[in-house]
Design a protein around this motif. Structure first.
Motif, PDB file in Angstrom:
ATOM      1  N   LEU A 206      53.554  38.492  34.423  1.00  0.00           N
ATOM      2  CA  LEU A 206      53.579  39.952  34.389  1.00  0.00           C
ATOM      3  C   LEU A 206      54.831  40.459  33.687  1.00  0.00           C
ATOM      4  CD1 LEU A 206      52.253  40.822  37.967  1.00  0.00           C
ATOM      5  CD2 LEU A 206      51.050  41.102  35.777  1.00  0.00           C
ATOM      6  N   ASP A 207      55.923  39.754  33.857  1.00  0.00           N
ATOM      7  CA  ASP A 207      57.156  40.124  33.152  1.00  0.00           C
ATOM      8  C   ASP A 207      56.982  39.963  31.643  1.00  0.00           C
ATOM      9  OD1 ASP A 207      60.061  40.779  33.106  1.00  0.00           O
ATOM     10  OD2 ASP A 207      60.199  38.739  32.287  1.00  0.00           O
ATOM     11  N   ILE A 208      56.320  38.871  31.231  1.00  0.00           N
ATOM     12  CA  ILE A 208      56.042  38.672  29.800  1.00  0.00           C
ATOM     13  C   ILE A 208      55.106  39.759  29.294  1.00  0.00           C
ATOM     14  CG2 ILE A 208      54.966  37.108  28.128  1.00  0.00           C
ATOM     15  CD1 ILE A 208      55.870  34.776  29.951  1.00  0.00           C
ATOM     16  N   GLU A 209      54.112  40.122  30.106  1.00  0.00           N
ATOM     17  CA  GLU A 209      53.185  41.178  29.716  1.00  0.00           C
ATOM     18  C   GLU A 209      53.925  42.488  29.511  1.00  0.00           C
ATOM     19  OE1 GLU A 209      48.821  42.768  31.180  1.00  0.00           O
ATOM     20  OE2 GLU A 209      50.391  42.475  32.699  1.00  0.00           O
ATOM     21  N   ARG A 210      54.898  42.796  30.378  1.00  0.00           N
ATOM     22  CA  ARG A 210      55.669  44.030  30.221  1.00  0.00           C
ATOM     23  C   ARG A 210      56.476  44.006  28.926  1.00  0.00           C
ATOM     24  NH1 ARG A 210      55.931  43.685  35.989  1.00  0.00           N
ATOM     25  NH2 ARG A 210      57.727  42.281  35.886  1.00  0.00           N
ATOM     26  N   ARG A 211      57.007  42.847  28.579  1.00  0.00           N
ATOM     27  CA  ARG A 211      57.759  42.735  27.319  1.00  0.00           C
ATOM     28  C   ARG A 211      56.852  42.982  26.121  1.00  0.00           C
ATOM     29  NH1 ARG A 211      62.323  38.013  27.987  1.00  0.00           N
ATOM     30  NH2 ARG A 211      62.709  38.315  30.220  1.00  0.00           N
ATOM     31  N   PHE A 249      39.257  29.783  30.146  1.00  0.00           N
ATOM     32  CA  PHE A 249      39.975  30.930  30.706  1.00  0.00           C
ATOM     33  C   PHE A 249      39.147  31.753  31.693  1.00  0.00           C
ATOM     34  CE2 PHE A 249      41.795  30.321  26.384  1.00  0.00           C
ATOM     35  CZ  PHE A 249      43.088  29.975  26.764  1.00  0.00           C
ATOM     36  N   GLY A 250      37.856  31.463  31.804  1.00  0.00           N
ATOM     37  CA  GLY A 250      36.983  32.264  32.655  1.00  0.00           C
ATOM     38  C   GLY A 250      36.161  33.237  31.826  1.00  0.00           C
ATOM     39  N   GLU A 251      35.061  33.698  32.387  1.00  0.00           N
ATOM     40  CA  GLU A 251      34.124  34.564  31.665  1.00  0.00           C
ATOM     41  C   GLU A 251      34.757  35.870  31.198  1.00  0.00           C
ATOM     42  OE1 GLU A 251      31.008  34.011  30.724  1.00  0.00           O
ATOM     43  OE2 GLU A 251      30.946  31.982  31.571  1.00  0.00           O
ATOM     44  N   ARG A 252      35.782  36.341  31.908  1.00  0.00           N
ATOM     45  CA  ARG A 252      36.379  37.631  31.549  1.00  0.00           C
ATOM     46  C   ARG A 252      37.013  37.616  30.161  1.00  0.00           C
ATOM     47  NH1 ARG A 252      40.455  39.287  36.013  1.00  0.00           N
ATOM     48  NH2 ARG A 252      40.600  41.163  34.701  1.00  0.00           N
ATOM     49  N   VAL A 253      37.308  36.419  29.642  1.00  0.00           N
ATOM     50  CA  VAL A 253      37.912  36.357  28.308  1.00  0.00           C
ATOM     51  C   VAL A 253      36.957  36.908  27.248  1.00  0.00           C
ATOM     52  CG1 VAL A 253      37.125  34.042  27.641  1.00  0.00           C
ATOM     53  CG2 VAL A 253      39.331  34.881  26.827  1.00  0.00           C
ATOM     54  N   PRO A 263      43.875  41.261  30.241  1.00  0.00           N
ATOM     55  CA  PRO A 263      44.667  41.241  31.471  1.00  0.00           C
ATOM     56  C   PRO A 263      45.011  39.815  31.871  1.00  0.00           C
ATOM     57  CG  PRO A 263      42.368  41.548  31.992  1.00  0.00           C
ATOM     58  CD  PRO A 263      42.458  41.596  30.494  1.00  0.00           C
ATOM     59  N   PRO A 264      45.974  39.641  32.763  1.00  0.00           N
ATOM     60  CA  PRO A 264      46.294  38.286  33.236  1.00  0.00           C
ATOM     61  C   PRO A 264      45.062  37.610  33.840  1.00  0.00           C
ATOM     62  CG  PRO A 264      48.008  39.822  33.895  1.00  0.00           C
ATOM     63  CD  PRO A 264      46.889  40.654  33.330  1.00  0.00           C
ATOM     64  N   LEU A 265      44.870  36.350  33.482  1.00  0.00           N
ATOM     65  CA  LEU A 265      43.722  35.586  33.970  1.00  0.00           C
ATOM     66  C   LEU A 265      44.229  34.344  34.697  1.00  0.00           C
ATOM     67  CD1 LEU A 265      41.531  35.690  30.712  1.00  0.00           C
ATOM     68  CD2 LEU A 265      41.296  37.158  32.731  1.00  0.00           C
ATOM     69  N   GLU A 266      43.658  34.096  35.881  1.00  0.00           N
ATOM     70  CA  GLU A 266      44.025  32.906  36.642  1.00  0.00           C
ATOM     71  C   GLU A 266      42.942  31.840  36.504  1.00  0.00           C
ATOM     72  OE1 GLU A 266      45.362  31.460  41.146  1.00  0.00           O
ATOM     73  OE2 GLU A 266      44.370  33.406  40.859  1.00  0.00           O
ATOM     74  N   THR A 267      43.359  30.601  36.300  1.00  0.00           N
ATOM     75  CA  THR A 267      42.458  29.453  36.266  1.00  0.00           C
ATOM     76  C   THR A 267      43.040  28.374  37.184  1.00  0.00           C
ATOM     77  OG1 THR A 267      43.548  28.261  34.461  1.00  0.00           O
ATOM     78  CG2 THR A 267      41.952  29.980  33.842  1.00  0.00           C
ATOM     79  N   PRO A 268      42.354  27.278  37.385  1.00  0.00           N
ATOM     80  CA  PRO A 268      42.898  26.226  38.254  1.00  0.00           C
ATOM     81  C   PRO A 268      44.216  25.627  37.780  1.00  0.00           C
ATOM     82  CG  PRO A 268      40.533  25.958  38.030  1.00  0.00           C
ATOM     83  CD  PRO A 268      40.931  27.024  37.060  1.00  0.00           C
ATOM     84  N   ILE A 269      44.593  25.847  36.522  1.00  0.00           N
ATOM     85  CA  ILE A 269      45.837  25.233  36.043  1.00  0.00           C
ATOM     86  C   ILE A 269      46.995  26.221  35.923  1.00  0.00           C
ATOM     87  CG2 ILE A 269      44.542  23.505  34.753  1.00  0.00           C
ATOM     88  CD1 ILE A 269      45.503  24.983  32.186  1.00  0.00           C
ATOM     89  N   GLY A 270      46.723  27.529  35.996  1.00  0.00           N
ATOM     90  CA  GLY A 270      47.813  28.472  35.852  1.00  0.00           C
ATOM     91  C   GLY A 270      47.347  29.884  35.562  1.00  0.00           C
ATOM     92  N   TRP A 271      48.293  30.685  35.020  1.00  0.00           N
ATOM     93  CA  TRP A 271      48.019  32.071  34.636  1.00  0.00           C
ATOM     94  C   TRP A 271      48.102  32.201  33.116  1.00  0.00           C
ATOM     95  CZ3 TRP A 271      46.347  36.220  37.384  1.00  0.00           C
ATOM     96  CH2 TRP A 271      46.340  36.104  38.788  1.00  0.00           C
TER      97      TRP A 271
END
Length: 324
Positions: A206-211, A249-253, A263-271
């Motif tokens: 989220l910090d990277i997203e703000r940047r 990345f999931g269907e939302r990609v 938006p940030p996406l969560e998967t089994p390996i990370g964000w």
């Protein structure tokens, strides 16, 4: 794209397993020969090249590599090499050959595109073959194809209507799916991460997203912060199959508009933060471009049984010694 780790074994353990399988039985005469067919040797060097290629292909698909798989592969591969040698010997007896001109024409066609040239070179480097060795491999494969066509399965004829019917019945095989140009920032968490650890990784993203929202360059942020190997290319994964992107990345990609960061996406390996930089729509491949591919597919299907029977008859008359 996030890379797929080889499961069940660490890299060091996997390396030890592969070395053990490659050197199994490597003592004395068998150090250089894995089998003999009517006195003709099948060299360990030939076996090792095919073995490495099979393991590479299997691992690249994300399959687990373990001792059971490697032992089974060794047995199946030796069996395949024996059958190949039986067919090549039979071809020589029948005077079946491929001229240099025929071989050059086919190799030129394979190398005619930049992708073809690059794929061949990468494949040769991965398994330790030089161009002359590859050229001889292709000659042998073409000799066997000609033997099957002219002697084993002369009765098999693939008509144009057979090709057209196959294409109509299998449209998904001849459709290029939508492709997405993906650039991403991936922050990984440990496989056994608890909720607080996952939340900490999300806060970093989220910090990277703000940047980025404040005017930061997404490619530069990917290069600085991403945990994925693609960071060396500033997060650029190039054009990928949309289905693979969804699996990763999931269907939302798939909902991310072209030219935007999702938006940030969560998967089994990370964000992940994913940017879609371009789209290539799905399209059907014209029949004329796949006609020969379909013809070869149908020919293989219809000749599988007679070739199997033919090889078995060669086996029954041959002297085959396998060095365990």
């Amino acid at each position: 794209m996030p890379t797929v780790p080889i499961r069940r074994h660490s890299f060091q353990t996997l390396l030890v397993l592969i070395i053990l399988m490659l050197t199994a039985g490597a003592g004395g005469h068998a150090a250089s020969i894995v089998a003999e067919v009517n006195g003709a040797p099948i060299t360990r060097q030939r076996f090792q090249v095919d073995y490495r290629q099979a393991v590479n292909d299997y691992a690249r698909k994300g399959n687990p590599i373990n001792e059971a798989y490697l032992r089974n592969l060794r047995a199946r591969l030796i069996d395949y090499l024996v059958e190949t040698e039986l067919l090549l010997q039979d071809a020589r007896r029948k005077g079946v050959a491929v001229t240099d001109q025929e071989l050059d024409r086919i190799l030129a066609a394979e190398r005619s595109t930049a992708r073809g040239e690059a794929e061949i070179s990468a494949g040769l480097e991965a398994v330790g073959l030089d161009w002359d060795q590859y050229r001889e491999r292709r000659r042998q494969a073409l000799v066997i194809e000609k033997l099957i066509r002219e002697h084993i399965a002369r009765h098999v004829v693939i008509r144009d209507q057979d090709v057209e019917k196959y294409c109509a019945q299998n449209p998904e095989r001849f459709r290029i799916p939508e492709r997405l140009h993906v650039r991403h920032i991936t922050l990984r968490f440990p496989p056994d991460a608890d909720e607080s650890q996952k939340a900490a990784v999300r806060d970093r993203l989220l910090d990277i997203e703000r940047r980025y929202s404040a005017g930061g360059d997404f490619a530069e942020l990917a290069y600085r912060y991403s945990d994925d190997p693609s960071r060396q290319n500033s997060g650029d994964a190039g054009f990928v199959d949309a289905r693979l992107a969804a699996q990763t990345f999931g269907e939302r990609v798939l909902e991310i508009p072209t030219g935007e960061v999702g938006p940030p996406l969560e998967t089994p390996i990370g964000w992940h933060l994913v940017a879609i930089e371009g789209r290539q729509p799905a399209r059907d491949i014209p029949l004329d471009q796949v006609r020969e591919v379909i013809r070869k597919t149908l020919f293989r299907q219809q000749t599988s049984a007679p070739v199997k029977d033919y090889v078995q008859s060669l086996r029954e008359k041959a002297t085959i010694v396998v060095h365990e």
